[in-house]
Design a protein around this motif. Structure first.
Motif, PDB file in Angstrom:
ATOM      1  N   TYR A  96      15.890   7.212   9.956  1.00  0.00           N
ATOM      2  CA  TYR A  96      15.451   6.671   9.039  1.00  0.00           C
ATOM      3  C   TYR A  96      16.077   7.156   7.776  1.00  0.00           C
ATOM      4  O   TYR A  96      15.819   6.592   6.692  1.00  0.00           O
ATOM      5  N   ASP A  97      16.732   8.284   7.745  1.00  0.00           N
ATOM      6  CA  ASP A  97      17.356   8.909   6.677  1.00  0.00           C
ATOM      7  C   ASP A  97      18.678   8.597   6.321  1.00  0.00           C
ATOM      8  O   ASP A  97      19.649   8.679   7.315  1.00  0.00           O
ATOM      9  N   TYR A  98      19.014   8.217   5.135  1.00  0.00           N
ATOM     10  CA  TYR A  98      20.406   8.106   4.619  1.00  0.00           C
ATOM     11  C   TYR A  98      21.013   9.394   4.240  1.00  0.00           C
ATOM     12  O   TYR A  98      20.491  10.510   3.793  1.00  0.00           O
ATOM     13  N   ASN A  99      22.399   9.586   4.591  1.00  0.00           N
ATOM     14  CA  ASN A  99      23.029  10.555   3.927  1.00  0.00           C
ATOM     15  C   ASN A  99      24.345  10.006   3.286  1.00  0.00           C
ATOM     16  O   ASN A  99      24.818   8.848   3.722  1.00  0.00           O
ATOM     17  N   TYR A 100      24.947  10.637   2.291  1.00  0.00           N
ATOM     18  CA  TYR A 100      26.159  10.175   1.604  1.00  0.00           C
ATOM     19  C   TYR A 100      27.385  10.895   2.211  1.00  0.00           C
ATOM     20  O   TYR A 100      27.206  12.036   2.134  1.00  0.00           O
ATOM     21  N   TRP A 101      28.203  10.162   2.673  1.00  0.00           N
ATOM     22  CA  TRP A 101      29.300  11.106   3.403  1.00  0.00           C
ATOM     23  C   TRP A 101      30.712  10.518   2.750  1.00  0.00           C
ATOM     24  O   TRP A 101      30.771   9.546   2.121  1.00  0.00           O
ATOM     25  N   GLY A 178      37.372   0.164   6.023  1.00  0.00           N
ATOM     26  CA  GLY A 178      37.833   0.048   4.711  1.00  0.00           C
ATOM     27  C   GLY A 178      37.440   0.782   3.433  1.00  0.00           C
ATOM     28  O   GLY A 178      37.481   0.682   2.474  1.00  0.00           O
ATOM     29  N   VAL A 179      37.105   2.159   4.085  1.00  0.00           N
ATOM     30  CA  VAL A 179      36.636   3.113   2.758  1.00  0.00           C
ATOM     31  C   VAL A 179      37.878   3.988   2.773  1.00  0.00           C
ATOM     32  O   VAL A 179      38.574   4.776   3.540  1.00  0.00           O
ATOM     33  N   GLN A 180      38.466   3.775   1.477  1.00  0.00           N
ATOM     34  CA  GLN A 180      39.741   4.611   1.075  1.00  0.00           C
ATOM     35  C   GLN A 180      39.435   6.058   1.001  1.00  0.00           C
ATOM     36  O   GLN A 180      38.426   6.489   0.863  1.00  0.00           O
ATOM     37  N   PRO A 181      40.303   7.010   1.054  1.00  0.00           N
ATOM     38  CA  PRO A 181      40.173   8.380   0.848  1.00  0.00           C
ATOM     39  C   PRO A 181      39.683   8.613  -0.258  1.00  0.00           C
ATOM     40  O   PRO A 181      40.105   8.013  -1.567  1.00  0.00           O
ATOM     41  N   GLY A 182      38.712   9.594  -0.589  1.00  0.00           N
ATOM     42  CA  GLY A 182      38.220  10.024  -1.671  1.00  0.00           C
ATOM     43  C   GLY A 182      36.697   9.165  -2.106  1.00  0.00           C
ATOM     44  O   GLY A 182      35.991   9.597  -2.786  1.00  0.00           O
ATOM     45  N   TYR A 183      36.729   8.023  -1.496  1.00  0.00           N
ATOM     46  CA  TYR A 183      35.547   7.255  -1.787  1.00  0.00           C
ATOM     47  C   TYR A 183      34.530   7.849  -0.474  1.00  0.00           C
ATOM     48  O   TYR A 183      34.783   8.470   0.360  1.00  0.00           O
ATOM     49  N   GLY A 184      33.168   7.316  -0.802  1.00  0.00           N
ATOM     50  CA  GLY A 184      32.097   7.740  -0.013  1.00  0.00           C
ATOM     51  C   GLY A 184      31.503   6.467   0.714  1.00  0.00           C
ATOM     52  O   GLY A 184      31.784   5.435   0.518  1.00  0.00           O
ATOM     53  N   PHE A 185      30.573   6.759   1.727  1.00  0.00           N
ATOM     54  CA  PHE A 185      29.656   5.644   2.426  1.00  0.00           C
ATOM     55  C   PHE A 185      28.567   6.185   2.633  1.00  0.00           C
ATOM     56  O   PHE A 185      28.226   7.480   2.948  1.00  0.00           O
ATOM     57  N   SER A 186      27.571   5.227   2.908  1.00  0.00           N
ATOM     58  CA  SER A 186      26.327   5.754   3.454  1.00  0.00           C
ATOM     59  C   SER A 186      26.014   5.672   4.511  1.00  0.00           C
ATOM     60  O   SER A 186      26.672   4.625   5.277  1.00  0.00           O
ATOM     61  N   GLY A 333      29.278  13.399   0.469  1.00  0.00           N
ATOM     62  CA  GLY A 333      29.361  12.410  -0.340  1.00  0.00           C
ATOM     63  C   GLY A 333      28.446  12.383  -1.652  1.00  0.00           C
ATOM     64  O   GLY A 333      27.547  13.178  -1.460  1.00  0.00           O
ATOM     65  N   PHE A 334      28.906  11.737  -2.661  1.00  0.00           N
ATOM     66  CA  PHE A 334      27.996  11.893  -3.967  1.00  0.00           C
ATOM     67  C   PHE A 334      28.568  11.017  -4.825  1.00  0.00           C
ATOM     68  O   PHE A 334      29.406  10.263  -4.904  1.00  0.00           O
ATOM     69  N   MET A 335      27.517  10.532  -5.897  1.00  0.00           N
ATOM     70  CA  MET A 335      27.854   9.454  -7.044  1.00  0.00           C
ATOM     71  C   MET A 335      28.491  10.188  -8.062  1.00  0.00           C
ATOM     72  O   MET A 335      28.089  11.310  -8.515  1.00  0.00           O
ATOM     73  N   ILE A 336      29.562   9.609  -8.620  1.00  0.00           N
ATOM     74  CA  ILE A 336      30.052  10.135 -10.069  1.00  0.00           C
ATOM     75  C   ILE A 336      29.723   9.080 -10.887  1.00  0.00           C
ATOM     76  O   ILE A 336      30.086   7.899 -11.025  1.00  0.00           O
ATOM     77  N   ASN A 337      29.032   9.558 -11.897  1.00  0.00           N
ATOM     78  CA  ASN A 337      28.549   8.998 -13.266  1.00  0.00           C
ATOM     79  C   ASN A 337      29.570   9.117 -14.180  1.00  0.00           C
ATOM     80  O   ASN A 337      30.330  10.478 -14.452  1.00  0.00           O
TER      81      ASN A 337
END
Length: 646
Positions: A96-101, A178-186, A333-337
């Motif tokens: 049930y739980d998300y992680n960002y990778w 389709g996820v390029q290096p440096g980007y993240g995914f849930s 993984g993390f969000m960049i603001n």
């Protein structure tokens, strides 16, 4: 078979000799060649060429096990070949739980000599087995539940998304590459455990990331201030302070980490609770050994449209904990603001560092226990080896840096807890440093997520709302607060952690009601909010006497000018009450009370007229109190005598 087993002792001998590394099978058949690195730093000054072994049990070329990490120098060349690096990462996120990778490896397409970082093979998250060199492979389950068995791993493709462009919002990835290096995914976890020990969470899942190791400069495009899902792109820990302060990465404002209530077992959006914690590095420079400041996520409820909402709940509502975030582990993984302009930011090999994922200096949110709150700004005890991470072309500023010395043991700070009863807590941090100003200081201040329907934030003159603020210390300091509510009620504010503060007392000052409440040393203050929407120029955190603060905040907000220029008088000959407003303050309301405190008349939305009057013929003769309230919540009081002669 032919293999190298690296131990810590052997690494000290071998690391300097690995200028270029090439691993290939020695013979066809049952003789694979590979490097097995266990609890070591494997450093290669240059590129790596890998050729895949033909045997399924030993197809990998390099195995990183038990905290082993791979480092590379140089920025102009990339790894090549169809061979595999294998590195484990563990999470206790259940189905049930998300992680960002973010993947440390990519596709292995191309022959030896193909120089690029490949995109993520989404099923690169293989299932580890009892044999440390083998893999169980991965399939995708279109159903909601990820399943893990002793022989296979089925990841639910329903929850695989990326967030690379604010205009597109979340993009479905599913089983695509389709996820390029440096980007993240849930990604959500699985229903059972493979690889858990008796002391582990029952939902621990160990993933085997297999592919060509990423290296060199990796660019990520930031498209504005809505956040870009990125992450550590390397098979080693990443120093986010170096990433933040890298020349060219100035568009980064703060880094956000998703956290959620792991006790909620539901796939339905409206049932779950979660939010984003904010991290900034604070001090820049090679001597910075501070872990930065992290404010944990509030666990918010959302409606079917994805909008936050207030929900009645247990007064002891649980929110996110404090985790060390500076050293981002493999796979994080993390969000960049970013600021509104966005731009391109770059990950570099010079940012890679050896810090074990030990729960003290580096954690993957769902795999480790949170750090102690009181140690969040203590200097870091790290095994960082600068000589193993020096890039001759781009890392000159880091040469000779001493990670055993600290600018200071701590930066004075206090953590603020704004509690919205029955809904959530918003935790903020107020720090004190002469390296900061009263404006927005990148690295020392963090924009407020403002992702709840009811919020409290610290504000500065340009209108920014902050969840972390650093100010130069002065006993005269005044910290304005913004309060937003969607239903009238109360907010409880306290300073629940105080470290090296240069003062003894801090107060919540309510200008509208002239109340003055202590918030330090275990005390709490209650702010009663009568009107929905945002309120500014009313609440302040202050550090000195009430009389002094009332005068200074009145000067700051224009209250003294209003008191000197706005006037109310009664014309008993014409039976009208007149308001004179030569400075054109925007008056929201005029309320007339009799001497018993009863409201007898109200005039609303008067605006900024210089003269305004209304009849008083219906009011009995006597003495009345008139209260004027401006749109900025300035409150003016007058005493009027009505005597109707007609």
């Amino acid at each position: 078979m032919k293999n190298l087993l690296f131990t810590t002792t052997m690494l000290l001998i071998a690391a300097s000799s690995l200028a270029q590394l090439y691993v290939k099978p020695t013979t066809v058949g049952n003789n694979p060649s590979y490097i097995y690195a266990k609890d070591v730093q494997l450093y290669v000054e240059g590129t790596i060429g890998l050729e895949k072994n033909p045997l399924g049990d030993y197809e990998g070329s390099i195995y990183l096990r038990e905290q082993a990490q791979l480092f590379q120098g140089g920025t102009t060349s990339y790894n090549s070949g169809d061979g595999l690096l294998s590195v484990y990462q563990t999470t206790n996120a259940d189905q049930y739980d998300y992680n960002y990778w973010s993947s440390p490896v990519g596709l292995n397409a191309g022959a030896i000599g193909n120089t690029t970082n490949g995109p993520l093979r989404i099923n690169v998250s293989d299932d580890s087995t009892t044999l440390p060199t083998d893999t169980g492979g991965t399939t995708f389950n279109p159903n909601w539940t990820g399943i893990s068995t002793p022989t296979s791993l089925r990841i639910s493709s329903t929850w695989l998304y990326k967030h690379t462009n604010e205009s597109i919002d979340w993009q479905y990835v599913g089983g695509a590459d389709g996820v390029q290096p440096g980007y993240g995914f849930s990604m959500k976890g699985t229903n059972t455990s493979t690889g858990a020990t008796a002391n582990d969470d029952p939902n621990v899942q160990q993933y085997d990331f297999r592919g060509r190791p990423n290296t060199g400069d990796i660019e990520v495009n930031l498209t504005g201030d809505e956040g870009t899902l990125a992450g550590n792109p390397y098979p080693s820990a990443l120093d986010l302070a170096k990433f933040f302060y890298e020349p060219g990465n100035e568009s980064i404002d703060e880094i956000l980490f998703w956290d959620e209530d792991r006790s909620v077992d539901s796939h339905y959006y409206v049932d779950n609770k979660g939010g984003y914690g904010s991290w900034i590095p604070l001090t820049a420079g090679a001597g910075n050994t501070l872990p930065g400041m992290y404010t944990p996520a509030p666990f918010l409820s959302y409606d079917n449209n994805g909008d936050p909402e207030n929900t009645a709940g247990d007064p002891g509502v649980i929110d996110g904990a404090i985790y060390p975030r500076r050293f981002s582990p493999i796979g994080q993984g993390f969000m960049i603001n970013s600021d509104a302009t966005g731009g391109t930011v770059t990950f570099k090999n010079s940012m890679r560092t050896f810090v074990a994922m030990d729960g003290t200096n580096s954690v993957l949110r769902s795999a480790d226990t949170p750090t102690s709150q009181s140690n969040n700004l203590a200097s870091i005890d790290t095994n960082y080896q600068d000589e193993n991470n020096t890039d001759d072309d781009d890392n000159e500023d880091n040469e000779g840096s001493d990670w055993e010395s600290s600018l200071s043991n701590t930066i004075p700070y206090m953590r603020l807890n704004a509690y919205f009863p029955g809904s959530h807590r918003r935790e903020m941090a107020l720090l004190f440093s002469n390296q900061s100003t009263k404006g927005f200081d990148r690295g020392f201040d963090a924009n407020h997520p403002m992702d709840a329907s009811s919020e409290m934030a610290m504000t500065i003159e340009d209108g920014r709302k902050l969840v972390i603020q650093t100010i130069p210390w002065s006993v005269d300091a005044i910290v304005p607060l913004m309060v937003k509510v969607d239903i009238p009620g109360s907010i409880v504010l306290s300073a629940y952690e105080e470290t090296n503060l240069p003062f003894q007392d801090a107060y919540l000052f309510d200008l509208a009601h002239s109340s003055y409440q202590l918030i330090t040393d275990g005390n709490t203050a209650t702010a009663n909010i009568e009107d929905i929407g945002e309120s500014t120029n009313r609440f302040y955190i202050v550090f000195k006497s009430q009389d002094q603060v009332e005068y200074e905040t009145a000067e700051k907000t224009g209250l003294n000018l209003a008191k000197e220029t706005v006037d109310v008088f009664q014309d008993n000959r014409l039976s009208v009450m007149e308001i004179l407003n030569p400075e054109r303050f925007d008056i929201k309301e005029a309320a007339v009370f009799d001497m018993s405190g009863k409201l007898v008349h109200t005039e609303r939305n008067i605006g900024d007229q210089t003269r305004y009057n209304f009849p008083t013929t219906t009011l009995s003769d006597g003495v009345y109190i008139v209260k004027l309230t401006t749109q900025d919540n300035l409150l003016l009081d007058y005493k009027i005598t009505i005597y109707n002669k007609n």
